[in-house]
Design an enzyme around this catalytic site. Structure first.
Site, mmCIF file in Angstrom:
data_model
loop_
_atom_site.group_PDB
_atom_site.id
_atom_site.type_symbol
_atom_site.label_atom_id
_atom_site.label_comp_id
_atom_site.label_asym_id
_atom_site.label_seq_id
_atom_site.Cartn_x
_atom_site.Cartn_y
_atom_site.Cartn_z
ATOM 1 N N THR A 55 13.708 -23.884 -1.541
ATOM 2 C CA THR A 55 14.763 -22.973 -0.892
ATOM 3 C C THR A 55 15.561 -23.062 -1.104
ATOM 4 O O THR A 55 16.110 -21.394 -1.805
ATOM 5 C CB THR A 55 14.231 -23.924 0.472
ATOM 6 O OG1 THR A 55 13.432 -24.155 1.070
ATOM 7 C CG2 THR A 55 14.935 -23.259 1.572
ATOM 8 N N CYS A 73 -21.531 0.299 4.170
ATOM 9 C CA CYS A 73 -21.357 0.750 3.341
ATOM 10 C C CYS A 73 -22.185 0.427 2.105
ATOM 11 O O CYS A 73 -23.145 1.297 2.548
ATOM 12 C CB CYS A 73 -20.168 1.023 2.927
ATOM 13 S SG CYS A 73 -19.432 2.511 2.146
ATOM 14 N N GLU A 79 9.153 -7.395 -11.488
ATOM 15 C CA GLU A 79 9.157 -5.965 -10.544
ATOM 16 C C GLU A 79 10.000 -6.283 -9.532
ATOM 17 O O GLU A 79 9.754 -4.969 -8.978
ATOM 18 C CB GLU A 79 7.422 -5.951 -10.283
ATOM 19 C CG GLU A 79 6.530 -5.603 -11.826
ATOM 20 C CD GLU A 79 6.125 -7.262 -12.026
ATOM 21 O OE1 GLU A 79 6.753 -8.714 -11.639
ATOM 22 O OE2 GLU A 79 5.235 -7.419 -12.426
ATOM 23 N N GLU A 101 -15.229 -2.672 9.546
ATOM 24 C CA GLU A 101 -14.056 -3.521 9.501
ATOM 25 C C GLU A 101 -12.740 -3.830 10.214
ATOM 26 O O GLU A 101 -12.477 -4.305 10.381
ATOM 27 C CB GLU A 101 -14.047 -4.989 8.930
ATOM 28 C CG GLU A 101 -14.296 -4.216 7.642
ATOM 29 C CD GLU A 101 -14.712 -3.250 6.499
ATOM 30 O OE1 GLU A 101 -16.188 -3.251 7.472
ATOM 31 O OE2 GLU A 101 -14.779 -2.959 5.275
ATOM 32 N N HIS A 136 -16.983 2.264 7.260
ATOM 33 C CA HIS A 136 -16.019 0.533 7.281
ATOM 34 C C HIS A 136 -15.765 0.070 8.678
ATOM 35 O O HIS A 136 -14.753 0.167 9.340
ATOM 36 C CB HIS A 136 -15.177 0.814 7.061
ATOM 37 C CG HIS A 136 -15.670 0.474 5.035
ATOM 38 N ND1 HIS A 136 -16.078 -0.218 4.303
ATOM 39 C CD2 HIS A 136 -15.906 1.618 3.874
ATOM 40 C CE1 HIS A 136 -16.249 -0.188 2.873
ATOM 41 N NE2 HIS A 136 -16.314 1.044 3.190
#
Ligand code: GLN
Length: 551
Positions: A191, A382, A149, A510, A508
């Site tokens: 690598t 929430c 992808e 956070e 939220h």
């Protein structure tokens, strides 16, 4: 002229590409450059909003209501900038735009193809982000080179160097250098293969960042340099760090920002680095002198990334209090039978984070009850606020059937309900309250004292709300609605003052905590947890006794 850094990854996923990109962002910002960041995700979902957090990790929400990849949370926390939905692009969003254009006839009868139409769309997104005034745009490409992808993204960023000019683009490639115990050696072969793969797509990396559990020796760096055709000082050893907040310092000591600046023709003598602010963060991280136990009670606890920003926010608040926070991940379904009231009482504080769906709800409600009845500091986020309200209705107001209509549509006491109950939910992505909304706080409330102001803005991501029809009943019984939307119709914060810390928010928080500026609500929770840990009498957290000087 805006410069672009593209960060790709090889060998394996989960090497910390997001953290490497974020750390580089911090280093460039510390050189006085204006930095913005974005993530290109190769999956087909239009955004991560519909993805299961148990598989993909948390959905990070931006001020403008973008439902984005959790790496944006790292970006915001490291570069200390608020990003927008423009900072996250997926294959799905690219294709839906391309297909919409095709349907409108924008391509004037051409055959629509991956190259150039999809790649042009990808480049447009990057270019648009670059047109907003940043000196450097750091673009992280999700996935691993070699994935099927990822190909259009790699092709788009390859073309980008031609479009933007050589000195304006830098390719950073992150790989793994494993240590093989039987041979007692670090191995460079993965690598080499991953760089070969990248080159086969036409990209020669300028910098190779090597993840490893032990530092990479100079001779190994020379080997990688020779085989992968980069200067030896462009091979950066990124050894495992004790804390993610150490990574910028480690990478700076290895010369990452220097080599990136050189590649981008940025004169580093004109841009000396000032790491003082970040050094302060790091020294706070390492100068903790006690441990607090904070329980997070949710349903995706086997995948802590599902609550990544919550965990980081707890840690940030801990840093501010000189405390290491040990997070106990508690499966809500096990409360109260297997994880009993006794066990929860050993915690210094509890967070019930956000969530969707019925699983674990009764355990969260039981948790809220135990926290309320046993004076355990509790922060409800929430869904965590919603269960707090349901619990209060059932056991204090005596409405035994109280529930959210999300879990029981025929409840006789729907204390949490849809904004418009008649809302027809057809497009699951379209009915949420998403992004930043202002709230007005009651002047004498715990939350107002913590924030140090009565007007706040927090990010939201939910469908259900506190049902204002029950507001008076709650307030009469001691659960105060301490913050509402500016028109007063939506309840955004609730709290009980006769408790060390019992606070819930529909938002939220956070998503806005920073390592050097913990979010006030987490700060309040951890302050109360610290009091509890000291074994003092439960500290009554009233506004008069809250020290806001550090907020
Ligand atoms: N499921 C709840 C709602 O939709 C809470 C969502 C959340 O916690 N983010 O309102």
């Amino acid at each position: 002229m805006t410069k672009f850094v593209f960060v790709t990854g090889g060998v394996s996923s989960s090497l910390g590409k997001g953290l490497t990109a974020s750390s580089l962002g911090r280093l460039l910002k510390s050189r006085g450059l204006r930095v913005t960041m974005c993530k290109l995700d190769p999956y087909i979902n239009v955004d991560p909003g519909t993805m299961n957090p148990g598989e993909h990790g948390e959905v990070f929400v931006t001020d403008d209501g973008g439902e984005t990849d959790l790496d944006l949370g790292h970006y915001e926390r490291f570069i200390d900038e608020s990003l927008t939905k423009m900072s996250n692009t997926t294959t799905g969003s690219i294709y839906s735009n391309v297909i919409a254009k095709e349907r409108r006839g924008d391509y004037l009868g051409k055959t629509v193809q991956v190259i150039p139409h999809v790649t042009d769309e990808i480049k447009d997104r990057i270019r648009r982000l670059g047109s907003l005034g940043a000196d450097v745009v750091i673009v992280e490409i999700g996935g691993t080179v070699g994935d099927i992808e990822i190909v259009p993204f790699i092709e788009a960023i390859r073309q980008y160097r031609r479009d933007a000019g050589r000195g304006n683009v830098c390719y950073v490639h992150l790989t793994l250098v494993p240590f093989l115990a039987p041979s007692g050696e670090q191995k460079t072969k993965p690598t080499q293969h991953s760089v070969t793969e990248l080159r086969s797509r036409g990209i020669q990396p300028d910098v190779i960042v090597c993840r490893s559990d032990q530092p990479i020796s100079e001779s190994l760096k020379r080997k990688i340099s020779l085989l992968c055709d980069v200067p030896a000082n462009a091979v950066i050893s990124a050894v495992d760090a004790p804390s993610i907040y150490d990574i910028p310092i480690t990478l700076h000591e290895e010369g990452l920002d220097r080599i990136v600046c050189e590649t981008l023709d940025i004169d580093i003598d004109q841009r000396p680095i000032d790491l003082a602010t970040w050094q302060r963060v790091v020294s706070r991280v390492h100068s903790t002198n006690r441990t607090l136990r904070i329980g997070v009670v949710g349903k995706y606890v086997s995948m802590p990334d599902a609550y990544l920003s919550v965990a980081e926010s707890i840690r940030h608040a801990g840093f501010a209090h000189g405390a290491k926070t040990h997070i106990e991940w508690i499966d809500a379904e096990l409360v109260p039978q297997e994880v009993t009231s006794e066990t929860l009482r050993q915690l210094d504080g509890i967070v019930v984070p956000g969530g969707f769906g019925e699983r674990g709800i009764e355990g969260m409600i039981a948790t809220a009850r135990i926290a309320r009845e046993h004076d355990i500091p509790y922060l409800g986020i929430c869904l965590g606020m919603q269960v707090m309200v349901i619990e209060y209705a059932r056991h204090v107001l005596g409405l035994s059937d109280a529930n959210s209509t999300e879990f029981n549509s025929t409840s006789s006491a729907p204390v949490i309900a849809l904004m418009a109950e008649q809302l027809e939910v057809t497009d699951m992505g379209g009915t949420m309250r998403l992004g930043a909304y202002p709230a007005m706080l009651t002047p004498d409330s715990v939350v107002a004292a913590l924030y140090g102001t009565t007007v706040v803005s927090e990010r939201h991501r939910h469908r259900y709300e506190f049902n204002s029809r029950f507001r008076e009943n709650f307030e009469a019984a001691g659960l105060v609605c301490s913050g509402t939307s500016p028109d007063g119709r939506l309840v955004e914060f609730v709290e009980q003052s006769e408790h060390p810390f019992f606070v819930g928010t529909q938002a939220h928080p956070e998503f806005k905590s920073r390592p050097d500026r913990p979010h006030p609500l987490f700060d309040g929770l951890v302050a109360a947890a610290a009091q509890r840990a000291e074994g003092r009498e439960p500290h009554i957290f009233t506004p008069e006794t809250v020290d806001t000087s550090s907020l």
